[in-house]
Each structure stands twice: as structure tokens, then as C-alpha cells.
Design a protein around this motif. Structure first.
Motif, PDB file in Angstrom:
ATOM      1  N   ASP A 230       4.232   2.451 -11.710  1.00  0.00           N
ATOM      2  CA  ASP A 230       2.802   2.644 -11.513  1.00  0.00           C
ATOM      3  C   ASP A 230       2.563   2.951 -10.032  1.00  0.00           C
ATOM      4  OD1 ASP A 230       0.090   2.518 -11.173  1.00  0.00           O
ATOM      5  OD2 ASP A 230      -0.199   0.615 -12.209  1.00  0.00           O
ATOM      6  N   PHE A 231       2.469   4.231  -9.712  1.00  0.00           N
ATOM      7  CA  PHE A 231       2.381   4.620  -8.309  1.00  0.00           C
ATOM      8  C   PHE A 231       1.041   4.254  -7.684  1.00  0.00           C
ATOM      9  CE2 PHE A 231       6.336   6.505  -9.023  1.00  0.00           C
ATOM     10  CZ  PHE A 231       6.873   6.936  -7.819  1.00  0.00           C
ATOM     11  N   ALA A 232      -0.001   4.090  -8.502  1.00  0.00           N
ATOM     12  CA  ALA A 232      -1.284   3.635  -7.960  1.00  0.00           C
ATOM     13  C   ALA A 232      -1.130   2.229  -7.388  1.00  0.00           C
ATOM     14  CB  ALA A 232      -2.361   3.655  -9.037  1.00  0.00           C
ATOM     15  N   MET A 233      -0.360   1.381  -8.079  1.00  0.00           N
ATOM     16  CA  MET A 233      -0.108   0.035  -7.582  1.00  0.00           C
ATOM     17  C   MET A 233       0.733   0.070  -6.309  1.00  0.00           C
ATOM     18  SD  MET A 233       1.786  -3.189  -9.349  1.00  0.00           S
ATOM     19  CE  MET A 233       3.264  -2.993  -8.367  1.00  0.00           C
ATOM     20  N   LEU A 234       1.717   0.965  -6.275  1.00  0.00           N
ATOM     21  CA  LEU A 234       2.554   1.073  -5.082  1.00  0.00           C
ATOM     22  C   LEU A 234       1.741   1.551  -3.884  1.00  0.00           C
ATOM     23  CD1 LEU A 234       5.825   2.631  -6.565  1.00  0.00           C
ATOM     24  CD2 LEU A 234       5.349   0.235  -6.008  1.00  0.00           C
ATOM     25  N   ARG A 235       0.817   2.483  -4.114  1.00  0.00           N
ATOM     26  CA  ARG A 235      -0.033   2.949  -3.002  1.00  0.00           C
ATOM     27  C   ARG A 235      -0.882   1.812  -2.458  1.00  0.00           C
ATOM     28  NH1 ARG A 235      -0.177   7.833  -5.962  1.00  0.00           N
ATOM     29  NH2 ARG A 235      -1.959   7.131  -7.204  1.00  0.00           N
ATOM     30  N   ALA A 236      -1.315   0.920  -3.339  1.00  0.00           N
ATOM     31  CA  ALA A 236      -2.140  -0.208  -2.902  1.00  0.00           C
ATOM     32  C   ALA A 236      -1.365  -1.146  -1.987  1.00  0.00           C
ATOM     33  CB  ALA A 236      -2.664  -0.970  -4.116  1.00  0.00           C
ATOM     34  N   LEU A 237      -0.049  -1.169  -2.093  1.00  0.00           N
ATOM     35  CA  LEU A 237       0.762  -2.017  -1.228  1.00  0.00           C
ATOM     36  C   LEU A 237       0.905  -1.439   0.171  1.00  0.00           C
ATOM     37  CD1 LEU A 237       3.603  -3.007  -3.735  1.00  0.00           C
ATOM     38  CD2 LEU A 237       1.739  -4.458  -2.916  1.00  0.00           C
ATOM     39  N   ASP A 238       0.583  -0.153   0.327  1.00  0.00           N
ATOM     40  CA  ASP A 238       0.570   0.497   1.644  1.00  0.00           C
ATOM     41  C   ASP A 238       1.907   0.346   2.366  1.00  0.00           C
ATOM     42  OD1 ASP A 238      -0.546   2.000   3.697  1.00  0.00           O
ATOM     43  OD2 ASP A 238      -1.321   0.248   4.751  1.00  0.00           O
TER      44      ASP A 238
END
Length: 258
Positions: A237-245
């Protein structure tokens, strides 16, 4: 010839486990693995392709991590061509089979162990800090548990998360985050102490949990994943990975051809 080819093809990094001669040429930046091994305790998730999960609550694991950094950094400690180190490789953060059981395999596998397991003792201690009594835990999980001794012994079968019992998922997730935090914090501390000039490039996740990924993002400089999917973006889930910054490396990717 290999270096000429790599550079002509647009490669700008020497990958993990490459021939040492490519590294020693000092023409292309490179990465190295931290291969942590020792006589520390392990936890089985059932997906133990490379062995059981290292038990980071065992003091022998911290000593093994220090040795791994010492060995890997020998001759590389101040090399500006070295980008950084990967923490182990494709550890079994998840299990196999039923998705729910696989998701919580690390916590479930820990609870099946006996009191000699450092991870088991850490989990029981966490639960005892959460619940005033074993009966209170039993009520939250919907199980029969007369005293803490029944939990502390070997072979305890914890229930899977279920509707109407939210505490089960919360408690299992809380321990899996504690486990991941101890693992990544230990490796990061060993690297900072002996090789502070280079990055910690994550754990080359193959299967993983949200708790392990979030912990890796906290203690490592980079997240790294091995995706064996038709397209790399299908691997997580790349949206979740982006949220981790956090910077992301896809460290293995492949699709087969006949």
C-alpha cells in the motif's frame, strides 16, 4: 568490463551481495548486508525460509548485531562510496496460510513458547502491565484463564482477533510493534556505535506487518522491500508508505518469462 556495462546501462549502484572486486574498484557506489547470526533465541512464525525470527529481547542478539556490524564495516568504515547497510534479509515478520493467522504469526508464535523465551517473557510482562489480573485479560479476550501461570507456560494458544473482541488485535499488534522496535533499535544502535558514517537501509522486507514497517521507518534511514509482483506498486500500500515520509528502495523486483 562489468563496471563498464553497468554504467553504460545506467546503473548507478552496486547491489547487495555483489562481487567484492566491483566494490574495491571504487567506481560505483555500493551497499552491504549486515548478516546477523548467533546462538540467540528465535521465534517461529511458520514461514521460516531463512530460519526463525531473531529474538531481539535476548541479550545475545545485541551482541550478534554488534559482531555483524564489526565484520561488515571492516575496511569500509570511512569509505565515501558506501551508501549503507541492510539489516538482515527477508525476515519472517509474517506467517503462511490463513491471512489473519499469518498477520499475527509473530505474536501467536511467541505466546506458544515457554518461559525460557526472552520474547515470551517480554510479551507476558506487557500483558501484565495492561491488565490488573489474568481474569481481566481472559474477559477481554473471551477465553478461560484462571491465572498468569497458564499464560506463561509453553503451548499457550492465543485466540485470533474477532468481532466483538477488539482487545485481541490491539494487544497482538502492540507486542509486534514492541518486538520490531527492539529489533530495529538494537541494529541501529550497533551501526551508530561502529559505523556512524553510513545509512541503515531497512530490512529488505518480503512479508511484513504494519508494525514492522512503522518501526523500520522510525529507526532506519530508508525502507526497503523485495517485491515479486507483476508491477512493483502492487507489492504494498504505497499510500501508507508515503504517509511514513521515508525514502523507499525496491531492492528486489522480478517477473518471470518462459
Amino acid at each position: 568490463h562489468t563496471l563498464d556495462r553497468l554504467q553504460a546501462w545506467g546503473f548507478n549502484t552496486i547491489g547487495n551481495w555483489s562481487d567484492a572486486a566491483l566494490v574495491e574498484a571504487r567506481r560505483v557506489p555500493y551497499t552491504l548486508p549486515l548478516l546477523i547470526s548467533g546462538d540467540y533465541a528465535v521465534v517461529s512464525t511458520g514461514l521460516d525460509l531463512w530460519g526463525g525470527m531473531p529474538d531481539p529481547f535476548d541479550p545475545r542478539f545485541a551482541a550478534a548485531a554488534e559482531r555483524a556490524v564489526q565484520v561488515a564495516s571492516r575496511g569500509h568504515r570511512d569509505d565515501p562510496w558506501l551508501i549503507g547497510y541492510f539489516a538482515d534479509n527477508e525476515l519472517a515478520w509474517v506467517g503462511s496460510g490463513d491471512p489473519l493467522r499469518a498477520r499475527y504469526a509473530l505474536a501467536l508464535g511467541t505466546l506458544r513458547l515457554g518461559p525460557e523465551s526472552p520474547a515470551k517473557r517480554a510479551f507476558v510482562e506487557q500483558l501484565r502491565g495492561q491488565y490488573a489480573s489474568a481474569r481481566q485479560l481472559a474477559a477481554a479476550w473471551g477465553i478461560a484463564l484462571a491465572d498468569w501461570g497458564a499464560l506463561e507456560g509453553a503451548g499457550f494458544q492465543a485466540p485470533l482477533p474477532q468481532e466483538g473482541r477488539p482487545a485481541i488485535a490491539v494487544d497482538l499488534q502492540r507486542f509486534q510493534r514492541l518486538y520490531a522496535d527492539r529489533y530495529f533499535r538494537t541494529v541501529a544502535a550497533a551501526l551508530e556505535a561502529q559505523a556512524p558514517n553510513h545509512l541503515l537501509l531497512g530490512g529488505r522486507f518480503a512479508g511484513t506487518t504494519p508494525e514492522a514497517v512503522a518501526s523500520c521507518a522510525q529507526y532506519c534511514d530508508v525502507l526497503s522491500f523485495n517485491f515479486y509482483t507483476r508491477e512493483p506498486q502492487h507489492g504494498y500500500d504505497f499510500a501508507m508508505l508515503r504517509a511514513l515520509d521515508k525514502p523507499l528502495l525496491v531492492t528486489e523486483f522480478h517477473f518471470g518469462s518462459r
